[in-house]
Write an enzyme that holds these catalytic residues in place. Structure first.
Site, PDB file in Angstrom:
ATOM      1  N   CYS A  97      22.380  -2.878 -19.987  1.00  7.31           N
ATOM      2  CA  CYS A  97      21.416  -2.600 -21.472  1.00  7.31           C
ATOM      3  C   CYS A  97      21.272  -1.072 -21.624  1.00  7.31           C
ATOM      4  O   CYS A  97      21.028  -0.369 -20.651  1.00  7.31           O
ATOM      5  CB  CYS A  97      20.079  -3.231 -21.266  1.00  7.31           C
ATOM      6  SG  CYS A  97      19.062  -3.026 -22.689  1.00  7.31           S
ATOM      7  N   HIS A 139      21.063 -11.821 -25.180  1.00  7.23           N
ATOM      8  CA  HIS A 139      20.330 -10.531 -24.755  1.00  7.23           C
ATOM      9  C   HIS A 139      19.542  -9.971 -25.836  1.00  7.23           C
ATOM     10  O   HIS A 139      18.476  -9.331 -25.856  1.00  7.23           O
ATOM     11  CB  HIS A 139      21.317  -9.742 -24.165  1.00  7.23           C
ATOM     12  CG  HIS A 139      21.061  -8.388 -23.372  1.00  7.23           C
ATOM     13  ND1 HIS A 139      21.176  -8.034 -22.258  1.00  7.23           N
ATOM     14  CD2 HIS A 139      20.598  -7.366 -24.209  1.00  7.23           C
ATOM     15  CE1 HIS A 139      20.654  -6.732 -22.114  1.00  7.23           C
ATOM     16  NE2 HIS A 139      20.347  -6.380 -23.354  1.00  7.23           N
ATOM     17  N   GLU A 140      20.323  -9.953 -27.119  1.00  4.40           N
ATOM     18  CA  GLU A 140      19.972  -8.973 -28.039  1.00  4.40           C
ATOM     19  C   GLU A 140      18.538  -9.667 -28.911  1.00  4.40           C
ATOM     20  O   GLU A 140      17.753  -9.056 -29.091  1.00  4.40           O
ATOM     21  CB  GLU A 140      20.907  -8.574 -29.126  1.00  4.40           C
ATOM     22  CG  GLU A 140      22.004  -7.811 -28.613  1.00  4.40           C
ATOM     23  CD  GLU A 140      21.600  -6.454 -27.775  1.00  4.40           C
ATOM     24  OE1 GLU A 140      20.538  -5.846 -28.225  1.00  4.40           O
ATOM     25  OE2 GLU A 140      22.437  -6.384 -27.011  1.00  4.40           O
ATOM     26  N   HIS A 143      15.473  -8.928 -27.066  1.00  2.00           N
ATOM     27  CA  HIS A 143      14.922  -7.367 -27.524  1.00  2.00           C
ATOM     28  C   HIS A 143      14.083  -7.625 -28.854  1.00  2.00           C
ATOM     29  O   HIS A 143      12.724  -7.080 -28.832  1.00  2.00           O
ATOM     30  CB  HIS A 143      15.999  -6.347 -27.872  1.00  2.00           C
ATOM     31  CG  HIS A 143      16.657  -6.041 -26.775  1.00  2.00           C
ATOM     32  ND1 HIS A 143      15.787  -5.111 -25.917  1.00  2.00           N
ATOM     33  CD2 HIS A 143      17.811  -5.887 -26.171  1.00  2.00           C
ATOM     34  CE1 HIS A 143      16.647  -4.465 -25.094  1.00  2.00           C
ATOM     35  NE2 HIS A 143      18.093  -4.853 -25.060  1.00  2.00           N
TER      36      HIS A 143
HETATM   37  C1  Y12 Z   1      26.761  -8.973 -22.177  1.00  2.00           C
HETATM   38  C2  Y12 Z   1      25.680  -8.582 -21.601  1.00  2.00           C
HETATM   39  C3  Y12 Z   1      24.766  -7.649 -22.390  1.00  2.00           C
HETATM   40  C4  Y12 Z   1      25.082  -7.337 -23.664  1.00  2.00           C
HETATM   41  C5  Y12 Z   1      24.143  -6.406 -24.171  1.00  2.00           C
HETATM   42  C6  Y12 Z   1      24.676  -4.881 -24.579  1.00  2.00           C
HETATM   43  N1  Y12 Z   1      24.689  -4.099 -23.514  1.00  2.00           N
HETATM   44  C7  Y12 Z   1      25.329  -3.073 -23.727  1.00  2.00           C
HETATM   45  O1  Y12 Z   1      25.929  -2.849 -24.725  1.00  2.00           O
HETATM   46  C8  Y12 Z   1      25.137  -2.120 -22.482  1.00  2.00           C
HETATM   47  C9  Y12 Z   1      25.733  -0.738 -22.467  1.00  2.00           C
HETATM   48  C10 Y12 Z   1      25.560   0.144 -21.486  1.00  2.00           C
HETATM   49  C11 Y12 Z   1      26.021   1.416 -21.519  1.00  2.00           C
HETATM   50  C12 Y12 Z   1      25.936   2.559 -20.447  1.00  2.00           C
HETATM   51  O2  Y12 Z   1      26.546   3.699 -20.785  1.00  2.00           O
HETATM   52  C13 Y12 Z   1      27.853   3.917 -20.073  1.00  2.00           C
HETATM   53  O3  Y12 Z   1      28.287   3.058 -19.697  1.00  2.00           O
HETATM   54  C14 Y12 Z   1      28.134   5.292 -20.528  1.00  2.00           C
HETATM   55  C15 Y12 Z   1      25.136   2.536 -19.686  1.00  2.00           C
HETATM   56  O4  Y12 Z   1      24.678   3.352 -18.779  1.00  2.00           O
HETATM   57  C16 Y12 Z   1      25.075   3.341 -17.628  1.00  2.00           C
HETATM   58  O5  Y12 Z   1      25.786   2.587 -17.029  1.00  2.00           O
HETATM   59  C17 Y12 Z   1      24.790   4.774 -16.910  1.00  2.00           C
HETATM   60  C18 Y12 Z   1      24.335   1.013 -19.599  1.00  2.00           C
HETATM   61  C19 Y12 Z   1      24.520  -0.020 -20.538  1.00  2.00           C
HETATM   62  C20 Y12 Z   1      26.296  -7.753 -24.164  1.00  2.00           C
HETATM   63  C21 Y12 Z   1      27.142  -8.242 -23.298  1.00  2.00           C
HETATM   64 CO    CO Z   2      19.627  -4.327 -24.293  1.00  4.13          CO
END
Ligand code: Y12
Ligand code: CO
Length: 176
Positions: A97, A139-140, A143
């Site tokens: 997340c 997940h969203e 939120h």
């Molecule tokens: C499956 C499960 C959950 C979701 C919800 C949406 N989640 C995300 O988009 C998470 C993104 C994310 C990105 C990060 O940044 C980088 O990777 C650069 C992050 O940060 C680190 O890991 C440092 C954490 C989460 C969708 C589908």
């Molecule tokens: Co989230």
């Protein structure tokens, strides 16, 4: 392009229950565009409006697709005022997340869901989905109800997460 600040845990703003969207106007469209830019720039595949401090029932999902596994604007789902009308099965996935950076945890969700939602023009849609898209939508939607994926963890795993997260935050402060 305009980007917004993503709020991170343990900010209490994330606990807000978001309100129904009633106006599908230019202001909403501009906000949706800014949310998209923010999500892509932050390397996210999903984002809820409350994560950028706006307590309205809006979420975006843009899953990577194609040979290059790229996020394309044509695949963007803008989901407003979602209501889950059917749910079935069970699936586990290592979730992350943008509001809980650096942490990924195995979470159980419904495998398949059917939902009703509105698009940016207020037009109603029904969507039946499973696997990753179903997980991301659930997940969203959490939120929008003020819940984070870490709240679904069993007690011992939640305690371990809290300890590690606090430690990571301290390290981050030291580096800045
Ligand atoms: C499956 C499960 C959950 C979701 C919800 C949406 N989640 C995300 O988009 C998470 C993104 C994310 C990105 C990060 O940044 C980088 O990777 C650069 C992050 O940060 C680190 O890991 C440092 C954490 C989460 C969708 C589908
Ligand atoms: Co989230």
């Amino acid at each position: 392009m305009s980007t917004l600040k993503v709020i991170t845990y343990p900010n209490k703003v994330l606990k807000n229950i978001s309100s129904e969207v009633k106006k599908f106007d230019n202001l909403l469209h501009k906000f949706l565009d800014n949310m998209f830019d923010t999500m892509i720039l932050s390397n996210g595949i999903g984002l809820a409006a409350i994560q950028v401090a706006n307590p309205i029932r809006v979420l975006l999902i843009c899953l990577p697709s194609g040979e290059e596994d790229e996020q394309k604007k044509e695949d963007l789902l803008e989901i407003i005022n979602p209501i889950v009308i059917k749910k079935s099965g069970s699936i586990f996935y290592q979730e992350g997340c943008l509001s809980v950076p650096g942490f990924y945890e195995e979470i159980e969700r419904f495998e398949s869901i059917e939902l009703e939602y509105q698009d940016r023009y207020g037009t109603k849609h029904t969507l039946q989905t499973d696997d990753l898209l179903s997980i991301a939508i659930q997940h969203e939607i959490d939120h929008l109800d003020g819940k984070l994926f870490i709240e679904k963890l069993p007690y011992a795993r939640r305690k371990k997460f809290e300890k590690e997260y606090k430690k990571a935050q301290k390290e981050k402060k030291k580096d800045n």
